[in-house]
Design a protein around this motif. Structure first.
Motif, short mmCIF file in Angstrom:
data_model
loop_
_atom_site.label_atom_id
_atom_site.label_comp_id
_atom_site.label_asym_id
_atom_site.label_seq_id
_atom_site.Cartn_x
_atom_site.Cartn_y
_atom_site.Cartn_z
N VAL A 168 0.85 -1.19 0.00
CA VAL A 168 0.00 0.00 0.00
C VAL A 168 0.88 1.23 0.00
O VAL A 168 2.09 1.18 0.25
CB VAL A 168 -0.94 0.01 1.23
CG1 VAL A 168 -1.94 -1.13 1.17
CG2 VAL A 168 -0.13 -0.04 2.52
N GLY A 169 0.24 2.36 -0.28
CA GLY A 169 0.97 3.62 -0.31
C GLY A 169 0.00 4.77 -0.44
O GLY A 169 -1.22 4.60 -0.41
N PRO A 170 0.49 6.00 -0.60
CA PRO A 170 -0.37 7.18 -0.74
C PRO A 170 -1.27 7.05 -1.96
O PRO A 170 -1.00 6.32 -2.91
CB PRO A 170 0.63 8.33 -0.91
CG PRO A 170 1.90 7.82 -0.31
CD PRO A 170 1.92 6.35 -0.57
N ALA A 171 -2.41 7.77 -1.95
CA ALA A 171 -3.37 7.72 -3.04
C ALA A 171 -2.71 8.10 -4.36
O ALA A 171 -1.99 9.09 -4.45
CB ALA A 171 -4.54 8.67 -2.76
N GLY A 172 -2.96 7.29 -5.39
CA GLY A 172 -2.41 7.55 -6.71
C GLY A 172 -1.01 7.07 -6.91
O GLY A 172 -0.48 7.12 -8.01
N LYS A 173 -0.34 6.58 -5.83
CA LYS A 173 1.04 6.09 -5.96
C LYS A 173 1.09 4.61 -5.64
O LYS A 173 1.28 3.77 -6.52
CB LYS A 173 1.95 6.89 -5.04
CG LYS A 173 2.07 8.36 -5.42
CD LYS A 173 3.03 9.10 -4.51
CE LYS A 173 3.15 10.57 -4.89
NZ LYS A 173 4.06 11.32 -3.98
N GLY A 174 0.88 4.28 -4.38
CA GLY A 174 0.93 2.88 -4.01
C GLY A 174 -0.42 2.19 -4.08
O GLY A 174 -0.48 0.97 -4.15
#
Length: 374
Positions: A203-209
């Motif tokens: 998982v990661g920040p929205a639009g990245k991960g």
């Protein structure tokens, strides 16, 4: 029994008795026909009239609405990491601050150790330079022992080490804060309506991960009911307080909501104003996403003329009512307002006690003689 059984004398007497009745019936028909012909030739139209008086028309506006959560949040990971533990699932009731999931990022631990090492180094350097400066300052009180230049250089060294210490401490706190983001907590109490992760998920920040949030959290003990009010009714709904509404899944139940928020501007595409009501949903019967049929009470404008719908004539040229002036028909252009239960608000060149034709039609031309129908 047949006629041949009667004598000629009896037949003559019977015919003589019926003759006056026939003459009377013929006379009545002739009189009625003459009266109808006289009314038709005179051009007078029999109409029902009403007397205008100002009043207030209350009505209800039916509009579609949508039930929404009072507040919601899509929860994403702040840093690129992997899911370690998931504590909740879809439908779980959670409270503010509750841990929803724990993430792990091994490189963050390494960064924390490095930041901690730099911090300790800078603390030691600052203690040394501070001690040196304090000794020189104490010694310099004896004239001629310490040159002013040495004292100034010691002060500058201590100031530089102090700045480096502050920078190292800030970096250490930043890494600590980023590690805190590895624990996902509920920002408010509500229900988990979406869960898109499992242990081991990257998982990661929205639009990245992540394309989807880790969780979607909604508050449902209190809901919002949103409707779009057409421009023509925006002034009237400002006086509305409570509204009634129904939903398709529970056709026998009627719910109440209180008007709390008005957008204050129009949607330029739909030419409507957004209106929101708050709903108490402690019993959990209503769900976000439901469509509702909302009845908004409109108190109407005060001191307006109200007439039956049949008194208004609409043709290709104008909208008007027919006023009786000295027994003659006069067309008066009007504008329509709210409508309810067959009654309509009208605005135009009218006055109190004007006589308005109730059963109006454009076949009643201006100047036509009118007389009240019995």
């Amino acid at each position: 029994m047949t006629i041949k059984n009667y004598s000629p004398t009896r037949l003559i007497l019977a015919a003589a008795a019926l003759l006056p009745l026939g003459l009377m019936f013929s006379a009545c028909n002739s009189s009625k026909a003459a009266d109808d012909e006289s009314a038709e030739n005179s051009g007078t139209v029999a109409v029902k009239v009403i007397t205008l008086q100002k009043t207030q028309l209350g009505s209800k506006l039916k509009l579609p609405g949508e039930v929404k959560p009072y507040q919601f949040a899509d929860l994403y990971a702040k840093v690129n990491s992997y899911v370690k533990i998931v504590n909740v699932d879809m439908g779980s009731q959670v409270t503010a601050g509750q841990v929803l999931a724990t993430l792990e990022a091994p490189e963050m631990n390494t960064q924390l150790m490095e930041a901690q090492s730099r911090l300790h180094t800078r603390e030691a350097m600052f203690r040394a330079s501070s001690s040196t400066y304090n000794r020189l300052l104490k010694t310099s009180r004896v004239p001629g022992t310490i040159s002013p230049n040495d004292l100034e250089m010691a002060l500058e060294k201590m100031s530089a080490d102090s700045a480096e210490l502050l920078s190292a401490r800030s970096s250490y706190q930043e890494v600590q804060q980023m590690l805190g983001y590895l624990v996902i907590r509920a920002p408010f109490s509500g229900i988990i309506t979406q869960r898109n992760i499992h242990p081991g998920t990257y998982v990661g920040p929205a639009g990245k991960g992540s394309d989807k949030p880790l969780f979607r959290l909604e508050e449902q003990r209190k809901l919002r009911l949103a409707i779009a009010v057409p421009e023509v009714y925006t002034d009237d709904v400002r006086h509305a307080t409570d509204v009634k509404f129904t939903v398709r899944s529970m056709p026998g139940d009627t719910f109440t909501a209180k008007v709390n928020r008005i957008a204050g501007s129009l949607d330029v595409r739909l030419r409507s104003e957004q209106l929101e009501m708050d709903i108490n949903n402690t019993d959990g019967k209503l769900l976000p996403g439901m469509y509702a049929e909302v009845n908004v009470p409109l108190p109407g404008k005060k001191d307006v003329y109200v007439v039956p719908k049949g008194a208004i004539v609409v043709n290709s040229e104008k909208v008007f009512v027919i006023k009786s002036v000295n027994g003659k028909a006069v067309w008066v252009p009007v504008e329509r307002g709210n409508e309810s239960n067959g009654m309509v608000e009208i605005f135009g060149g009218l006055s109190d006690n004007d006589m308005i034709v109730q059963n109006a039609t454009d076949e009643i031309k201006e100047g036509t003689a009118l007389h009240p129908a019995k």
